[in-house]
Design an enzyme around this catalytic site. Structure first.
Site, PDB file in Angstrom:
ATOM      1  N   LYS A  14       0.815  -1.229   0.000  1.00 34.79           N
ATOM      2  CA  LYS A  14       0.000   0.000   0.000  1.00 34.79           C
ATOM      3  C   LYS A  14       0.850   1.281   0.000  1.00 34.79           C
ATOM      4  CE  LYS A  14      -3.600  -0.689  -0.426  1.00 34.79           C
ATOM      5  NZ  LYS A  14      -4.159  -1.129  -1.737  1.00 34.79           N
ATOM      6  N   GLY A  15       2.071   1.184  -0.527  1.00 30.08           N
ATOM      7  CA  GLY A  15       2.927   2.364  -0.579  1.00 30.08           C
ATOM      8  C   GLY A  15       2.929   3.035  -1.941  1.00 30.08           C
ATOM      9  N   GLY A  16       2.615   2.244  -2.985  1.00 26.49           N
ATOM     10  CA  GLY A  16       2.686   2.752  -4.350  1.00 26.49           C
ATOM     11  C   GLY A  16       3.566   1.877  -5.225  1.00 26.49           C
TER      12      GLY A  16
ATOM     13  N   ARG B 233       5.317   5.395   2.401  1.00 24.65           N
ATOM     14  CA  ARG B 233       4.399   6.535   2.531  1.00 24.65           C
ATOM     15  C   ARG B 233       4.084   6.696   4.010  1.00 24.65           C
ATOM     16  NH1 ARG B 233      -1.483   4.212   0.427  1.00 24.65           N
ATOM     17  NH2 ARG B 233      -2.311   6.314   0.764  1.00 24.65           N
TER      18      ARG B 233
ATOM     19  N   THR C 238     -11.542   4.960  -1.709  1.00 21.38           N
ATOM     20  CA  THR C 238     -11.808   5.958  -0.673  1.00 21.38           C
ATOM     21  C   THR C 238     -11.546   5.311   0.685  1.00 21.38           C
ATOM     22  OG1 THR C 238     -13.515   6.830  -2.101  1.00 21.38           O
ATOM     23  CG2 THR C 238     -13.539   7.586   0.178  1.00 21.38           C
ATOM     24  N   HIS C 239     -10.684   5.923   1.470  1.00 21.03           N
ATOM     25  CA  HIS C 239     -10.333   5.336   2.769  1.00 21.03           C
ATOM     26  C   HIS C 239     -11.493   5.435   3.758  1.00 21.03           C
ATOM     27  CE1 HIS C 239      -5.693   5.770   2.233  1.00 21.03           C
ATOM     28  NE2 HIS C 239      -6.262   4.963   1.365  1.00 21.03           N
TER      29      HIS C 239
ATOM     30  N   GLY D 294      -6.728   3.576  -5.403  1.00 17.59           N
ATOM     31  CA  GLY D 294      -7.416   4.838  -5.204  1.00 17.59           C
ATOM     32  C   GLY D 294      -8.762   4.688  -4.531  1.00 17.59           C
TER      33      GLY D 294
ATOM     34  N   ARG E 110       2.828  -0.782  -7.060  1.00 16.51           N
ATOM     35  CA  ARG E 110       2.258  -1.113  -8.379  1.00 16.51           C
ATOM     36  C   ARG E 110       2.477   0.049  -9.345  1.00 16.51           C
ATOM     37  NH1 ARG E 110       1.634  -4.764 -11.860  1.00 16.51           N
ATOM     38  NH2 ARG E 110       1.013  -6.158 -10.199  1.00 16.51           N
TER      39      ARG E 110
ATOM     40  N   SER F  68      -5.035   2.597   4.578  1.00 19.02           N
ATOM     41  CA  SER F  68      -5.193   2.054   3.233  1.00 19.02           C
ATOM     42  C   SER F  68      -5.199   0.525   3.271  1.00 19.02           C
ATOM     43  CB  SER F  68      -4.059   2.559   2.343  1.00 19.02           C
ATOM     44  OG  SER F  68      -4.136   1.982   1.065  1.00 19.02           O
TER      45      SER F  68
END
Length: 288
Positions: free
Chosen positions: A45-47, A126, A254-255, A252, A49, A134
């Site tokens: 969940k850091g980015g 992150r 929504t949290h 993306g 991908r 996330s």
């Protein structure tokens, strides 16, 4: 014998090198399957991908699309199995794979070192509080019956005792996990990508990744556009189709809304770990 009147046969092109043993039969494609020279080892969940999709636009990079989980779950299958999963590359190309759970796997640094001590490692980090939310949001989409974020985050909330055994909390203790990696790899072989900057300045962050990998800065501003609906950058052209490409539906999200006090308590919890992390890597990620 040639039938009369036919032209001499054209010279045959040089044969591509034979595929490595154990690779499936099929049309021979140029290049060979090689063990990765660079691995995106974290974090979930850091980015990760986004980094993989962005970097594979580069002509000198070939990347495995799926997560092989070799150094955490499939290690007993052996290096040849791992190699067989890799895309074929020419000598000038770098092979990359990503499995974000490696960063928090105790054995991964030693195992990767044993494959090649020269492996370049990419870690996308992150803000650990946002990352945890996330992570929880993703789990909730698959298991709607899990306890609340608050309930899982604390062993005792009134005492402010955070439950570090919960994976969503543990992953964000970056300084702790990094220690295992630094027992095997120098910092110069680990590149840290800011998950926040990847959204606000994808070209700048990817420029640094290209420098780290020792390849030309081919991926620049002109490759990205900002998708307002998703809230993050997308590629104008993908590697395969030449069409614009955004990350899938699962990105993306929504949290879940979390009580601001809970967020404050978690920020306090992470602060010492963040500071130690900044000092170790010599980079301030501004999560405070």
């Amino acid at each position: 014998a040639e039938p009369p009147g036919s032209a001499a046969p054209a010279r045959r092109p040089r044969e591509p090198p034979a595929p490595p043993a154990g690779s499936p039969p099929g049309p021979a494609r140029p290049g060979a399957k090689r063990l990765p020279q660079a691995i995106v080892v974290g974090v979930k969940k850091g980015g990760t991908r986004a980094v993989l999709e962005f970097i594979r636009v580069h002509p000198d990079v070939r990347a495995l699309g799926t997560e092989p989980h070799f150094f955490d779950r499939n290690y007993d299958r052996g290096l040849e199995w791992y190699r067989s999963l890799m895309p074929r590359t020419l000598d000038s190309q770098i092979t990359v794979e990503k499995t974000p759970s490696y960063f928090v796997t105790k054995e991964a640094p030693r195992r990767i070192f044993n494959m090649s001590r020269d492996t370049k490692l990419i870690v996308v980090v992150r803000n650990p509080v946002t990352r945890a939310i996330s992570d929880y949001t993703q789990t909730l989409s698959k298991k709607p019956d899990i306890p609340t974020f608050e309930g899982l985050s604390f062993r005792n909330r009134s005492l402010g005792l955070v439950d570090t055994s919960w994976n969503a909390i543990r992953i964000g203790m970056y300084a702790v996990h990094l220690e295992s990696w630094l027992q095997y790899f120098p910092l110069s072989q680990i590149h840290f990508v800011s998950g926040e900057k990847l959204i606000t300045d994808p070209a700048g962050e990817m420029g640094k990744v290209q420098d780290f990998l020792g390849i030309k800065r081919v991926i620049t501003d002109k490759h990205f556009y900002f998708n307002k609906t998703k809230g993050f950058p997308c590629l104008k052209k993908s590697e395969s189709s030449g069409l614009p490409r955004c990350l899938g539906k699962s990105k993306g999200r929504t949290h879940v809304q979390i009580d601001p006090e809970v967020i404050e308590q978690l920020r306090d919890f992470y602060r010492p770990y963040n500071i130690k992390f900044y000092e170790t890597v010599g980079q301030d990620f501004r999560w405070e």
